[in-house]
Design an enzyme around this catalytic site. Structure first.
Site, mmCIF file in Angstrom:
data_model
loop_
_atom_site.group_PDB
_atom_site.id
_atom_site.type_symbol
_atom_site.label_atom_id
_atom_site.label_comp_id
_atom_site.label_asym_id
_atom_site.label_seq_id
_atom_site.Cartn_x
_atom_site.Cartn_y
_atom_site.Cartn_z
ATOM 1 N N ASP A 110 52.474 32.159 16.145
ATOM 2 C CA ASP A 110 53.824 32.704 16.337
ATOM 3 C C ASP A 110 54.829 31.840 15.597
ATOM 4 O O ASP A 110 54.586 30.647 15.361
ATOM 5 C CB ASP A 110 54.187 32.721 17.828
HETATM 6 N N1 URA Z 1 48.756 32.016 21.440
HETATM 7 C C1 URA Z 1 50.069 32.320 21.426
HETATM 8 O O1 URA Z 1 50.599 32.810 22.406
HETATM 9 N N2 URA Z 1 50.775 32.059 20.308
HETATM 10 C C2 URA Z 1 50.244 31.473 19.209
HETATM 11 O O2 URA Z 1 50.947 31.245 18.221
HETATM 12 C C3 URA Z 1 48.882 31.173 19.232
HETATM 13 C C4 URA Z 1 48.148 31.447 20.362
#
Ligand code: URA
Length: 234
Positions: free
Chosen positions: A103
């Site tokens: 993310d």
């Molecule tokens: N899980 C998440 O919620 N976000 C990420 O970026 C990676 C794993």
């Protein structure tokens, strides 16, 4: 391989642009300018320079970025900068892509490669590569939350509960979570389903490969054979 093909394969532009770079005397090998695009060069352990900047030849690119918050794992980002803004333009030009996505607000270990089989292998749900995250949680962690994460939580849209391989509290608000899948917002959704909330998320490890402590946030490095071995054997 001729010098034009070397530059082309490493992402220095179209064949015409590579020929022009060479013919203009901007490329050197072994300290000497090589102005013939058809000159034969040995790619084994080759490092060439373009405008004085050294570039090691890699048949395939395998790299690791210490991703900062505020960057999207896309070449065409929607709301933030792209992780490709942190990398030399040659990588995007030679087709390097993210191996899975973090993310925009997640930090830490991000792999990138132009090896399609490698990208597929490490993003395929079948491969079950362990990924270790450190989540900072809004509320204090408790045994019930950790047990729920280990036993499995049902996420919206999933047929079966998803269990963490490991879930440990490293502090009152510091959760170490190891998961095998790479589902959308997986850690945030799992933690929410267990009754808490992720405030910050950092990926420390993929397979047996840990984010090097010496790699500053926002910087990258090539992966060597030992790194790739660690990744496979984790
Ligand atoms: N899980 C998440 O919620 N976000 C990420 O970026 C990676 C794993």
């Amino acid at each position: 391989m001729n010098l034009e093909s070397v530059l082309f394969s490493q992402g220095f532009g179209s064949r015409r642009q590579c020929r022009a770079l060479i013919a203009d005397g901007r490329v050197s090998v072994g300290g000497a300018t090589l102005a013939d695009p058809d000159a034969d060069v040995d790619t084994n352990a080759l490092t060439f320079e373009v405008d004085g900047t050294a570039w090691p030849y890699h048949e395939r690119a395998y790299i690791l970025l210490n991703k900062p918050a505020g960057y999207e794992c896309s070449r065409d980002p929607q709301h933030h900068l792209s992780v490709f803004n942190l990398l030399p333009a040659q990588f995007a030009a030679r087709g390097v892509q993210c191996v899975g996505r973090l993310d925009q607000d997640t930090t830490g270990l991000l792999l990138l490669s132009d090896d399609g089989q490698f990208v597929h292998a490490y993003t395929s749900p079948k491969r079950k590569v362990p990924k270790v995250y450190l989540a900072t949680t809004r509320h204090p962690l408790d045994d019930a939350q950790l047990a729920a994460l280990r036993e499995g939580v049902l996420l919206h849209g999933e047929a079966k509960p998803i269990a963490a391989v490991a879930a440990h509290a490293r502090g009152e608000h510091a959760l170490e979570l190891t998961v095998l899948e790479g589902k959308y917002h997986q850690v945030k959704r799992m933690v929410a389903a267990a009754g808490n909330r992720v405030e910050a998320l950092h990926r420390e490890r993929v397979g047996g490969l840990a984010l090097p402590e010496t790699l500053a946030e926002g910087t990258w490095q090539w992966l060597d054979e030992a790194d790739l071995g660690a990744l496979r054997n984790g």
